[in-house]
Design a protein around this motif. Structure first.
Motif, PDB file in Angstrom:
ATOM      1  N   GLY A  45     -36.889  35.772 -16.478  1.00 48.00           N
ATOM      2  CA  GLY A  45     -36.810  37.166 -16.876  1.00 48.00           C
ATOM      3  C   GLY A  45     -38.138  37.829 -16.577  1.00 48.00           C
ATOM      4  N   CYS A  46     -38.198  39.139 -16.762  1.00 45.52           N
ATOM      5  CA  CYS A  46     -39.416  39.879 -16.446  1.00 45.52           C
ATOM      6  C   CYS A  46     -39.459  41.133 -17.308  1.00 45.52           C
ATOM      7  N   LEU A  47     -40.624  41.439 -17.846  1.00 47.37           N
ATOM      8  CA  LEU A  47     -40.764  42.636 -18.674  1.00 47.37           C
ATOM      9  C   LEU A  47     -40.533  43.918 -17.877  1.00 47.37           C
ATOM     10  N   SER A  48     -40.639  43.855 -16.557  1.00 46.48           N
ATOM     11  CA  SER A  48     -40.391  45.028 -15.719  1.00 46.48           C
ATOM     12  C   SER A  48     -38.939  45.126 -15.260  1.00 46.48           C
ATOM     13  N   VAL A  49     -38.146  44.119 -15.569  1.00 52.53           N
ATOM     14  CA  VAL A  49     -36.741  44.098 -15.149  1.00 52.53           C
ATOM     15  C   VAL A  49     -35.871  44.089 -16.406  1.00 52.53           C
ATOM     16  N   ASP A  50     -35.128  45.169 -16.621  1.00 55.14           N
ATOM     17  CA  ASP A  50     -34.350  45.306 -17.846  1.00 55.14           C
ATOM     18  C   ASP A  50     -33.060  44.489 -17.842  1.00 55.14           C
ATOM     19  N   GLU A  51     -32.414  44.390 -16.683  1.00 49.41           N
ATOM     20  CA  GLU A  51     -31.140  43.671 -16.652  1.00 49.41           C
ATOM     21  C   GLU A  51     -31.370  42.182 -16.406  1.00 49.41           C
ATOM     22  N   PRO A  52     -30.475  41.351 -16.965  1.00 49.72           N
ATOM     23  CA  PRO A  52     -30.609  39.905 -16.739  1.00 49.72           C
ATOM     24  C   PRO A  52     -30.226  39.531 -15.304  1.00 49.72           C
ATOM     25  N   TYR A  53     -30.855  38.499 -14.795  1.00 50.35           N
ATOM     26  CA  TYR A  53     -30.559  37.949 -13.473  1.00 50.35           C
ATOM     27  C   TYR A  53     -30.228  36.478 -13.645  1.00 50.35           C
ATOM     28  N   PRO A  54     -29.013  36.147 -14.102  1.00 51.57           N
ATOM     29  CA  PRO A  54     -28.706  34.723 -14.269  1.00 51.57           C
ATOM     30  C   PRO A  54     -28.702  34.034 -12.906  1.00 51.57           C
ATOM     31  N   SER A  55     -29.646  33.119 -12.724  1.00 51.73           N
ATOM     32  CA  SER A  55     -29.809  32.484 -11.415  1.00 51.73           C
ATOM     33  C   SER A  55     -30.870  31.402 -11.509  1.00 51.73           C
ATOM     34  N   PHE A  56     -30.970  30.620 -10.448  1.00 56.23           N
ATOM     35  CA  PHE A  56     -32.022  29.618 -10.349  1.00 56.23           C
ATOM     36  C   PHE A  56     -33.103  30.159  -9.410  1.00 56.23           C
ATOM     37  N   VAL A  57     -34.341  30.115  -9.872  1.00 56.13           N
ATOM     38  CA  VAL A  57     -35.477  30.608  -9.089  1.00 56.13           C
ATOM     39  C   VAL A  57     -36.329  29.399  -8.716  1.00 56.13           C
ATOM     40  N   PRO A  58     -36.320  29.001  -7.429  1.00 54.79           N
ATOM     41  CA  PRO A  58     -37.122  27.836  -7.046  1.00 54.79           C
ATOM     42  C   PRO A  58     -38.623  28.122  -7.117  1.00 54.79           C
ATOM     43  N   ARG A  59     -39.335  27.201  -7.740  1.00 55.56           N
ATOM     44  CA  ARG A  59     -40.801  27.283  -7.862  1.00 55.56           C
ATOM     45  C   ARG A  59     -41.367  25.901  -7.589  1.00 55.56           C
ATOM     46  N   TYR A  60     -42.693  25.836  -7.430  1.00 55.65           N
ATOM     47  CA  TYR A  60     -43.344  24.533  -7.321  1.00 55.65           C
ATOM     48  C   TYR A  60     -43.362  23.884  -8.704  1.00 55.65           C
ATOM     49  N   ALA A  61     -43.119  22.577  -8.762  1.00 58.19           N
ATOM     50  CA  ALA A  61     -43.110  21.859 -10.039  1.00 58.19           C
ATOM     51  C   ALA A  61     -44.514  21.752 -10.633  1.00 58.19           C
ATOM     52  N   ARG A  62     -45.524  21.641  -9.771  1.00 60.67           N
ATOM     53  CA  ARG A  62     -46.910  21.523 -10.223  1.00 60.67           C
ATOM     54  C   ARG A  62     -47.801  22.411  -9.356  1.00 60.67           C
ATOM     55  N   VAL A  63     -48.739  23.069 -10.005  1.00 61.67           N
ATOM     56  CA  VAL A  63     -49.690  23.911  -9.277  1.00 61.67           C
ATOM     57  C   VAL A  63     -51.084  23.727  -9.878  1.00 61.67           C
ATOM     58  N   THR A  64     -52.076  23.954  -9.038  1.00 64.83           N
ATOM     59  CA  THR A  64     -53.453  24.050  -9.511  1.00 64.83           C
ATOM     60  C   THR A  64     -53.877  25.488  -9.256  1.00 64.83           C
TER      61      THR A  64
END
Length: 184
Positions: A109-128
């Protein structure tokens, strides 16, 4: 104090712009802005304060979301072990990341986005991450799981990228191969 009225909404042109580096050492004005970002996420998680001021709960906020095009983010979230990670950073950047991916099963979710976006958002599992705190001291953070996802989400805001840009438009719930599913 930042309120929901200060947070710009999806479609505002500033959300699609690349934010500028913050001059270091930071000015008093930049310190005040960054501090207020952290205050918002902390206050938004306190039910009494959130209700009193009408704050939508959040775990991260980036300066472009309050229409300040500077590289500043604040994150206030518990990691997988229950440790509270509370950071306000100038010029944060990802210096390394895993090949392995992760995603939140409930979506982002995002404070700038009012409507829900049910979905999978791929990200890196680990970051530095490297960045500078309010005092201008450089920090290096090794993150995984939810905290890694939150930092990636906020750093994306500094580059004009929204979380839904990462979603498979044709199949938003398509399983992400070899990725860690994170319940939240």
């Amino acid at each position: 104090m930042i309120t929901m009225d200060d947070i710009i909404r999806d479609g505002h042109p500033s959300l699609r712009k690349t934010a500028s580096e913050v001059q270091l050492p930071p000015s008093d004005e930049d310190k005040q802005i960054l501090s207020s970002l952290l205050d918002y996420v902390m206050n938004s998680q306190d039910p009494v304060i959130a209700e009193k001021y009408g704050l939508r709960p959040g775990i991260g906020l980036a300066a472009p979301q309050i229409n300040v095009l500077k590289r500043m983010i604040a994150v206030h979230v518990q990691d997988d072990k229950g440790t509270l990670l509370s950071y306000a950073l100038f010029n944060p950047r990802i210096v390394s990341h895993s090949v392995e991916k992760a995603y939140l099963t409930a979506g982002e979710g995002c404070l700038s986005v009012d409507e829900p976006y049910p979905s999978f958002v791929p990200r890196y599992a680990r970051v530095t991450i490297k960045g500078f705190n309010l005092d201008g001291t450089e920090l290096k953070l090794r993150l995984k799981g939810l905290s890694a996802i939150v930092f990636q989400h906020e750093i994306d805001h500094l580059n004009g990228i929204m979380f839904y840009d990462h979603i498979d438009k044709n199949n938003p719930h398509k399983p992400i191969e070899n990725a860690i599913a994170i319940e939240r």
